[in-house]
Design an enzyme around this catalytic site. Structure first.
Site, PDB file in Angstrom:
ATOM      1  N   PRO A 162       0.829  -1.213   0.000  1.00 29.05           N
ATOM      2  CG  PRO A 162      -0.725  -1.563   1.660  1.00 29.05           C
ATOM      3  CD  PRO A 162       0.603  -2.036   1.162  1.00 29.05           C
ATOM      4  CD  GLU A 163       3.106   2.949  -3.636  1.00 24.24           C
ATOM      5  OE1 GLU A 163       3.769   3.949  -3.297  1.00 24.24           O
ATOM      6  OE2 GLU A 163       3.615   1.959  -4.192  1.00 24.24           O
ATOM      7  CE  LYS A 169       4.859   3.530   2.757  1.00 20.89           C
ATOM      8  NZ  LYS A 169       5.281   2.552   1.731  1.00 20.89           N
ATOM      9  CG  ASN A 229       8.720  -1.253  -5.216  1.00 20.88           C
ATOM     10  OD1 ASN A 229       9.827  -0.711  -5.288  1.00 20.88           O
ATOM     11  ND2 ASN A 229       8.410  -2.324  -5.926  1.00 20.88           N
ATOM     12  NE  ARG A 262       9.905  -3.641  -1.747  1.00 25.50           N
ATOM     13  CZ  ARG A 262       8.961  -2.795  -1.343  1.00 25.50           C
ATOM     14  NH1 ARG A 262       9.266  -1.782  -0.566  1.00 25.50           N
ATOM     15  NH2 ARG A 262       7.717  -2.959  -1.733  1.00 25.50           N
TER      16      ARG A 262
END
Ligand SMILES: [Zn+2]
Length: 270
Positions: A2-3, A51, A166, A251
Site C-alpha cells: 500500500p502506498e 503510511k 515501491n 524491491r
C-alpha cells in the site's frame, strides 16, 4: 504494498465510519494487546501520517491505536453481519459499533499507546506528502543529506519524505528520466521530482484507480511499474525488471533503459 494515498483513503474511511461512535466490541488479535477491551470507549478520529494510521480513542484515558498496513494489510469497514472479504484468521483488529464493523486484516503493526506517545510513533517521519503540513523544501533538503544514495532508495526512505512506496518510486524515476540506481546528486531536477510525487499522490487519493499516466484504462495506468517485458510507452524499448534497494530490502524495480540512463558514476544499491 500500500502506498501513502491508499493509507490516506483507509484513514478517511475509518474516520467517516467510526468517529463519534461508541465501540460496542473490540478484539485485538495480537499477543501484546489480546486482553485489551475498549468496549464503551468513543472513537474520536482516525488520521494518517505517511503510511501510519492513528485511531484516537477515548475511554476516560486517551489512547491511540497505531496500525500499519506494511505489505499485505488492509482495513475494511463492513455492515454488521456482512461477510468478511478475507479469512477471519488474518484479522488483527476488530472494532465494532452499533452500525459497522471495522476489520484490520494482515496489519504489520498493531499497538495501543497513550495519546502523548504519538510523537514516538511518527516523529521520525519526513514531511508527509498528504499531510496538511506538507513541506516540499524540507523533503528535498532531507533527500540531499545523502547525495550518493541511489534515488530510488531515498524516495522509499520514510524519514526523507513520507508516503511513497515501491510503485511510486518506480514511476517517479521514470518520469524524472533517471535510472533507479542514480545517485541523488546526479538527479537533474530533484525539486521537480518531489513536486511530482506530491501531485501524483494528491490526485490518486481522490479516486479508486491509481494512475501515474493520467489514463485510468485497465493496463494503462503505469509507465513502467509491473510492466517488465512490455514496450516503453514513450520509446518502445522493452521495460526491464531488476532488484534494487539496500541489502535485505531490495524491491522489484522496473525501468526503461533508454528513457532512464544511469547518470554519473554507478552508486551502491544493486
Ligand atoms: Zn523508454
Amino acid at each position: 504494498m500500500p502506498e501513502g494515498d491508499t493509507v490516506w483513503r483507509a484513514a478517511r474511511q475509518l474516520d467517516r465510519s467510526l468517529s463519534g461512535k461508541v465501540l460496542t466490541r473490540t478484539d485485538f488479535r495480537v499477543p501484546a494487546f489480546a486482553t485489551w477491551d475498549l468496549a464503551g470507549a468513543t472513537v474520536e478520529q482516525t488520521l494518517s501520517r505517511g503510511k501510519h494510521l492513528l485511531t484516537r480513542i477515548a475511554a476516560g484515558e486517551r489512547w491511540t491505536l497505531h496500525t500499519h498496513l506494511k505489505m499485505e494489510g488492509a482495513w475494511r469497514v463492513l455492515r454488521r453481519g456482512q461477510s468478511w472479504p478475507r479469512p477471519a484468521h488474518t484479522a488483527r483488529v476488530v472494532l465494532e459499533t452499533d452500525d459497522n464493523v471495522a476489520v484490520g486484516f494482515q496489519l504489520g503493526i498493531v499497538e495501543i499507546v497513550a495519546r502523548e506517545g504519538e510523537p514516538e510513533l511518527v516523529g521520525h517521519l519526513g514531511p508527509d506528502l498528504l499531510g496538511p503540513d506538507w513541506d516540499a523544501v524540507e523533503a528535498v533538503r532531507r533527500i540531499c543529506e545523502q547525495p550518493e544514495r541511489p534515488i530510488k532508495n531515498a524516495l522509499l526512505d520514510q524519514s526523507r519524505l513520507a508516503g511513497i512506496g515501491n510503485m511510486y518510486a518506480n514511476e517517479l524515476c521514470f518520469i524524472g528520466g533517471v535510472a533507479p540506481e542514480t545517485a541523488v546528486e546526479q538527479v537533474p531536477d530533484l525539486p521537480r521530482m518531489v513536486a511530482r510525487a506530491h501531485q501524483m499522490l494528491d490526485l490518486n487519493r481522490r479516486r479508486a484507480v491509481q494512475s501515474t499516466t493520467g489514463d485510468l484504462g485497465r493496463g494503462r495506468t503505469f509507465w513502467v511499474h509491473g510492466r517488465s517485458g512490455q514496450p516503453c510507452r514513450r520509446c518502445g524499448t522493452t521495460i526491464v525488471q531488476s532488484m534494487v534497494g539496500e541489502p535485505g530490502r531490495e524491491r522489484a524495480t522496473f525501468h526503461c533503459p533508454s528513457c532512464q540512463p544511469l547518470r554519473g558514476a554507478p552508486a551502491d544499491g544493486r
